[in-house]
Write a protein that holds these residues in place. Structure first.
Motif, short mmCIF file in Angstrom:
data_model
loop_
_atom_site.label_atom_id
_atom_site.label_comp_id
_atom_site.label_asym_id
_atom_site.label_seq_id
_atom_site.Cartn_x
_atom_site.Cartn_y
_atom_site.Cartn_z
N PRO A 154 70.57 17.41 81.37
CA PRO A 154 69.94 18.81 81.04
C PRO A 154 69.30 18.80 79.78
CG PRO A 154 72.18 19.16 81.83
CD PRO A 154 72.03 17.79 81.60
N GLU A 155 69.45 17.76 78.88
CA GLU A 155 68.64 17.65 77.68
C GLU A 155 67.31 17.50 77.89
OE1 GLU A 155 72.59 15.47 75.44
OE2 GLU A 155 70.38 14.60 75.21
N HIS A 160 66.64 17.22 87.59
CA HIS A 160 67.94 17.11 86.96
C HIS A 160 69.24 16.92 87.84
CE1 HIS A 160 65.97 17.40 82.78
NE2 HIS A 160 65.20 18.30 83.42
N LEU A 210 71.52 22.26 87.61
CA LEU A 210 71.33 23.03 86.42
C LEU A 210 72.09 24.42 86.56
CD1 LEU A 210 67.51 22.15 85.41
CD2 LEU A 210 69.31 21.32 84.28
N SER A 233 71.51 29.09 82.20
CA SER A 233 71.13 28.92 80.71
C SER A 233 70.04 27.82 80.28
CB SER A 233 72.30 28.95 79.86
OG SER A 233 73.24 27.73 80.32
N ASP A 234 70.23 26.84 81.12
CA ASP A 234 69.50 25.64 80.98
C ASP A 234 68.18 25.95 81.33
OD1 ASP A 234 71.79 23.89 80.20
OD2 ASP A 234 72.39 23.46 82.24
N ARG A 246 66.25 28.04 78.78
CA ARG A 246 65.98 27.27 77.58
C ARG A 246 64.82 26.49 77.99
NH1 ARG A 246 70.50 24.87 77.48
NH2 ARG A 246 69.63 22.83 77.68
N MET A 247 64.95 25.79 79.28
CA MET A 247 63.62 24.85 79.27
C MET A 247 62.52 25.59 79.69
SD MET A 247 65.55 22.35 81.94
CE MET A 247 66.78 21.22 81.82
N SER A 278 79.86 28.07 82.92
CA SER A 278 78.62 27.86 83.63
C SER A 278 78.51 27.52 84.82
CB SER A 278 77.58 27.28 82.70
OG SER A 278 77.93 25.73 82.66
N PRO A 298 76.50 25.68 87.64
CA PRO A 298 75.29 24.71 87.93
C PRO A 298 74.96 24.97 89.40
CG PRO A 298 76.95 23.28 87.05
CD PRO A 298 77.72 24.61 87.32
#
Length: 408
Positions: free
Chosen positions: A11-12, A42, A45, A48-49, A52-53, A88, A90
């Motif tokens: 997820p980075e 990914h 996810l 929240s991921d 942010r993306m 969280s 996914p």
């Protein structure tokens, strides 16, 4: 067989990979595609991921993911508990969320494949021939679809989202090279194969050049890693390719961009010729036939060609030199990160070809150019059929759909 799989990653996020969403009304379709594309890339996810993306609000992401879950396109995964706060959850693609059919029409064989939403192959049929004939091809598709769909449940059958055809453009021009009767090949000029197949389907049918479709399969299903710009070569009966720019398949105004088979390269005598006349597997077949060797196994057994002899060594040497010049020439136009080589050949032969290309590039004057890394494709021999199946997947569910033709 190398089957297609969804790409998984961390997820980075690298800033260059970020897709921006919009919170404005009327853009839900874009945002849904964006979410599905990121989850595909990914593996899974959390909300929240994705927020942010993409820059979408947490509320917008929550609404989108809830709707996609209700439509059975996403599945909840096991909660991930952190040191603080709520766990969280996914979300991942639901393999049963949608199904797609791909058809490859080649110079020596046709393939029909059924894949699920992850790109896993559920069923595949192959038909070999001396040359492609329109009526025979339509019959193969009709019988094949009937067989494939009979194995699905009614619920699965309703989720077939489209069929994509991957075939050479202007197939009728290859009569002499394919060793086919000109009157049979001329039938392709006057037949609308997409319309013929659409008449049998209750879902949309799409059409794209076969080598470009193979490039699309590498993009959607392959392990392209961080490469966002790459030139792609598929070596089948004839050599061809495609181009990926900024993470998207680039087809150009007519869908024929990346017509790499027509690229001028030095021939055996040093005079310019086209890549297709040197690097195609048809050239290997021609050399074997000249020695009196029956070469049908090149088309019927792509996983294992057995012991071929010096003709294979000679073909790899000449094909690798031609491909090396094509890669360097392409790099003078766009600074590709990678040059990807795949084809209708055993993995060991593909590895030898790539090693020979790397060695050949080292002998070419590349001053002033940033040359790409040369690597093997990761989808394999069925890339064109899987690329056909990726056409409706990309068009209906992903960001950056390919330049394709669709039937009405």
């Amino acid at each position: 067989m190398e089957t297609a799989i969804a790409r998984h990653g961390s997820p980075e996020v690298n800033d260059s990979l970020i897709h921006r969403g919009t919170n404005q009304s009327g853009m839900r379709d874009h945002n849904e595609r964006l979410v599905l594309s990121l989850v595909r890339q990914h593996g899974s996810l959390a909300k929240s991921d994705i927020a942010r993306m993409t820059g979408l609000s947490a509320q917008t992401v929550s609404v989108i993911m809830r709707e996609l879950e209700e439509e059975s396109l996403l599945l909840r995964q096991a909660p991930l508990r952190g040191k603080i706060g709520q766990p969280s959850i996914p979300m991942a693609l639901n393999p049963e969320g949608a199904f797609f059919i791909g058809l490859k029409i080649g110079r020596r064989s046709a393939e029909l494949v059924l894949i699920d939403f992850l790109g896993n192959v559920r069923s595949m049929l192959q038909h070999s021939y001396r040359y492609p004939a329109p009526r025979e091809t339509v019959d193969f598709v009709s019988n094949g679809m009937r067989q494939m769909r009979s194995a699905l449940t009614p619920a699965q059958d309703k989720r077939i989202a489209g069929l994509g055809i991957a075939m050479p453009f202007e197939l009728w021009n290859w009569a002499d090279t394919a060793g086919a009767p000109r009157d049979v090949m001329d039938e392709w000029r006057h037949r609308d194969i997409r319309a013929d197949i659409q008449a049998q389907c209750d879902f949309p049918v799409y059409l794209q050049n076969d080598a470009t479709s193979a490039c699309g399969a590498e993009l959607v299903f392959g392990q392209a890693g961080a490469a966002r710009d790459f030139v792609y070569f598929y070596i089948g009966a004839f050599a061809g390719g495609g181009i990926v720019l900024n993470g998207r398949l680039f087809g150009g105004p007519t869908g024929n961009a990346g017509a790499l088979g027509s690229m001028p390269v030095p021939g055996p005598d040093g005079k310019p010729t086209q890549l297709i006349d040197v690097a195609s597997i048809a050239m290997l077949e021609k050399a074997l036939n000249a020695r009196g060797v029956e070469a049908s196994h090149l088309w019927t057994s792509p996983e294992d060609w057995g012991e071929i002899g010096p003709e294979l060594d000679d073909w790899i040497a000449s094909a690798s030199r031609a491909l090396a010049y094509a890669i360097v020439a392409a790099s003078s136009v766009i600074d590709f990160e990678a040059a990807v080589i795949d084809g209708w050949m055993p993995k060991a032969v593909r590895r030898r070809l790539v090693d020979a290309i790397i060695a050949a590039i080292a002998t070419i004057d590349g001053e002033g150019l940033k040359l790409p890394a040369v690597r093997e494709g990761t989808v394999g021999i069925h890339a064109r059929a899987l690329g056909g199946a990726s056409l409706p997947l990309s068009e209906r569910f992903l960001i950056g759909s390919t330049t394709i033709s669709r039937s009405a």
